[in-house]
Each structure stands twice: as C-alpha cells, then as structure tokens.
Design a protein around this motif. Structure first.
Motif, short mmCIF file in Angstrom:
data_model
loop_
_atom_site.label_atom_id
_atom_site.label_comp_id
_atom_site.label_asym_id
_atom_site.label_seq_id
_atom_site.Cartn_x
_atom_site.Cartn_y
_atom_site.Cartn_z
N GLN A 82 30.34 -39.42 -79.71
CA GLN A 82 30.69 -39.50 -78.29
C GLN A 82 32.20 -39.39 -78.08
OE1 GLN A 82 28.28 -43.21 -77.87
NE2 GLN A 82 27.56 -42.28 -75.98
N LEU A 83 32.97 -39.93 -79.01
CA LEU A 83 34.42 -39.78 -78.94
C LEU A 83 34.81 -38.31 -79.06
CD1 LEU A 83 37.30 -40.96 -78.87
CD2 LEU A 83 37.13 -41.26 -81.36
N PHE A 84 34.20 -37.62 -80.01
CA PHE A 84 34.49 -36.20 -80.18
C PHE A 84 34.09 -35.42 -78.92
CE2 PHE A 84 33.28 -31.88 -81.42
CZ PHE A 84 34.47 -31.45 -81.97
N SER A 85 32.94 -35.78 -78.36
CA SER A 85 32.47 -35.09 -77.16
C SER A 85 33.49 -35.19 -76.03
CB SER A 85 31.13 -35.70 -76.72
OG SER A 85 30.67 -35.09 -75.53
N ARG A 86 34.08 -36.37 -75.85
CA ARG A 86 35.10 -36.55 -74.81
C ARG A 86 36.41 -35.87 -75.18
NH1 ARG A 86 35.15 -41.07 -71.66
NH2 ARG A 86 37.11 -40.21 -70.88
N ALA A 87 36.81 -36.02 -76.43
CA ALA A 87 38.10 -35.48 -76.86
C ALA A 87 38.12 -33.96 -76.83
CB ALA A 87 38.44 -35.98 -78.26
N ALA A 88 36.96 -33.35 -77.05
CA ALA A 88 36.89 -31.89 -77.17
C ALA A 88 36.40 -31.22 -75.89
CB ALA A 88 35.97 -31.52 -78.34
N GLU A 89 36.45 -31.92 -74.77
CA GLU A 89 36.08 -31.29 -73.50
C GLU A 89 37.07 -30.17 -73.20
OE1 GLU A 89 36.05 -34.40 -70.64
OE2 GLU A 89 34.03 -35.10 -71.17
N THR A 121 48.19 -13.48 -69.94
CA THR A 121 48.78 -14.65 -69.28
C THR A 121 48.12 -15.93 -69.79
OG1 THR A 121 49.33 -13.38 -67.30
CG2 THR A 121 49.17 -15.77 -67.05
N SER A 122 46.80 -15.91 -69.91
CA SER A 122 46.08 -17.07 -70.42
C SER A 122 46.52 -17.40 -71.85
CB SER A 122 44.57 -16.81 -70.39
OG SER A 122 43.85 -17.86 -71.00
N LEU A 123 46.65 -16.36 -72.68
CA LEU A 123 47.08 -16.57 -74.06
C LEU A 123 48.51 -17.09 -74.10
CD1 LEU A 123 46.76 -16.37 -77.11
CD2 LEU A 123 47.33 -13.92 -76.94
N ALA A 124 49.38 -16.55 -73.26
CA ALA A 124 50.79 -16.99 -73.24
C ALA A 124 50.88 -18.48 -72.92
CB ALA A 124 51.57 -16.18 -72.20
N ASN A 125 50.05 -18.96 -72.00
CA ASN A 125 50.07 -20.38 -71.66
C ASN A 125 49.67 -21.23 -72.86
OD1 ASN A 125 50.81 -19.86 -69.01
ND2 ASN A 125 48.70 -19.76 -68.28
N ARG A 126 48.71 -20.76 -73.65
CA ARG A 126 48.25 -21.51 -74.81
C ARG A 126 49.25 -21.43 -75.97
NH1 ARG A 126 42.16 -19.36 -75.27
NH2 ARG A 126 41.89 -21.06 -76.76
N LEU A 127 50.04 -20.37 -75.99
CA LEU A 127 51.08 -20.27 -77.02
C LEU A 127 52.28 -21.13 -76.68
CD1 LEU A 127 51.02 -16.40 -77.64
CD2 LEU A 127 50.06 -18.18 -79.12
N ASP A 128 52.49 -21.36 -75.39
CA ASP A 128 53.65 -22.13 -74.95
C ASP A 128 53.39 -23.63 -75.03
OD1 ASP A 128 56.32 -22.16 -73.75
OD2 ASP A 128 55.31 -23.01 -72.01
N SER A 129 52.15 -24.04 -74.83
CA SER A 129 51.78 -25.46 -74.85
C SER A 129 50.55 -25.63 -75.73
CB SER A 129 51.50 -25.95 -73.43
OG SER A 129 51.13 -27.31 -73.43
N GLU A 130 50.69 -26.35 -76.82
CA GLU A 130 49.62 -26.46 -77.81
C GLU A 130 48.31 -26.95 -77.18
OE1 GLU A 130 48.87 -28.47 -82.22
OE2 GLU A 130 50.71 -28.84 -81.11
N PRO A 131 47.22 -26.14 -77.26
CA PRO A 131 45.94 -26.51 -76.65
C PRO A 131 45.14 -27.44 -77.56
CG PRO A 131 45.77 -24.34 -77.64
CD PRO A 131 47.18 -24.81 -77.89
N VAL A 132 45.47 -28.73 -77.55
CA VAL A 132 44.95 -29.65 -78.55
C VAL A 132 43.43 -29.78 -78.49
CG1 VAL A 132 45.11 -31.98 -79.49
CG2 VAL A 132 47.13 -30.92 -78.49
N ALA A 133 42.84 -29.82 -77.28
CA ALA A 133 41.38 -29.93 -77.19
C ALA A 133 40.71 -28.70 -77.81
CB ALA A 133 40.95 -30.10 -75.74
#
Length: 200
Positions: A62-69, A89-101
């Motif tokens: 359940q923790l993983f389920s919430r963390a990986a939303e 543009t979508s990729l650039a945003n993910r390269l600029d800010s680490e998409p942890v989820a």
C-alpha cells in the motif's frame, strides 16, 4: 512583537507526517526498487517509527501504491509537428526536475507486478493519444518508438547514469532529439518526380 505561528492541528500534523513518509518512500523505491526497500528504512529516512508507517499505510504494497502514483500527462495534440514538440516539452520538464514517482515505478517494474501494471496503465493512454495524432499507416510503431526513446532517456539519465546523459543540459538533449521526433511524428514526403536527364 510578532505573534507566534499557530500550532498545526492534529490533521495538519498527520498530513505533514504522511507527506514526509511518502517523500522518503519515493526516493528509496526509485533508488533501490521495490524488493530492496524496507519499511524500516523508509521510516528511518522519514524520521519516524516503523510502526507509524504501518499505521498510516498498512503494508509495503500500500505504501508503494501511494508513493508510485503517477500524475496524468496529457499532451496537447495538433499537427504532427506539434505532437513532436509536445513530447519534447514533456520530456524537457522531466529532465529538468527529477520525476521521482516515475523512477520508483521504472526501477521496480521488472521485479514487481504492481509496478509493471502501473507503468502500463500510465503509458497506454498517452501512447494511444500519440498514435491517433500521427497520420500514417504505421502510426502505432512510430508512437511506440517515441515512447521508448522518452523512457530510455529517463532511465539512462537517472537510473543508469551512464555516458553524457546524466549531466547534459536538458536543452542540449532536446535539441539533439528534435529532428528524430519530427521524423517519427511526420508523414514521409512523397518522392519528388525525377528530373529529366540533361541533354548530352
């Protein structure tokens, strides 16, 4: 003399604690994957007791389920050229800010069925959207290649950390990918009529 800040309510304290646990969990799932992440380690990183993590989230699943939303990533579609730019543009945003989820899911999906299902559930709507926007008979494979490039770049930059992608500026990566994305999203031009041979 300034008035002291009001003490947070019990509900606010709970929300802050949950948010701190989720932040720690996302980071650990992203770095270690599902199998190697433990409740005890998440609790330690969040500065709380392991029992509190279990109290708030019930189980590691359940923790993983919430963390990986994964947030919905709806692209604004239009012409094939606009499709390519929306993806970039979508990729650039993910390269600029680490998409942890997203990284938590990508790291875990090869060993955890739930993570793999989450990856497919998040990717399929966007893949269908891209496919519908590309006006070619082979739109499905073109869309799949675009998706594979996006996810491959994310994995290489954040998880494998090999080569130059780990430290390259997002703008440089996007500029290098633009011709490839435009080619995949744009219908091929019909061959021009052959020019008559010059008189001898």
């Amino acid at each position: 003399m300034t008035n002291p800040s009001p003490r947070p309510t019990r509900a606010q304290q709970r929300h802050q604690t949950e948010a701190r646990i989720l932040t720690a969990a996302r980071q650990m799932f992203a770095e270690l994957g599902y199998d190697r992440t433990t409740i005890r380690a998440v609790a330690s990183a969040a500065g709380v007791d392991a029992g509190l993590v279990m109290h708030y989230f019930g189980s590691k699943d359940q923790l993983f389920s919430r963390a990986a939303e994964l947030p919905a990533d709806q692209l604004h579609m239009g012409t094939p050229e606009q499709v390519a730019e929306a993806l970039l543009t979508s990729l650039a945003n993910r390269l600029d800010s680490e998409p942890v989820a997203s990284l938590a899911v990508l790291r875990s999906m090869l060993t955890n069925t739930d993570a793999a299902e989450r990856y497919r559930a998040a990717a399929e709507p966007q893949l269908s959207q891209i496919t519908a926007a590309i006006p070619t008979a082979d739109a499905e494979i073109r869309a799949s290649l675009l998706s594979a490039i996006v996810h491959g770049v994310i994995i290489e930059r954040y998880l494998l950390r090999l080569g130059g992608l780990a430290n390259a500026a997002p703008e440089q990566i996007i500029d290098l990918l633009r011709p490839c994305f435009q080619t995949l999203a744009t219908p091929p031009q019909p061959p021009s009529a052959s020019r008559p041979a010059a008189d001898a």
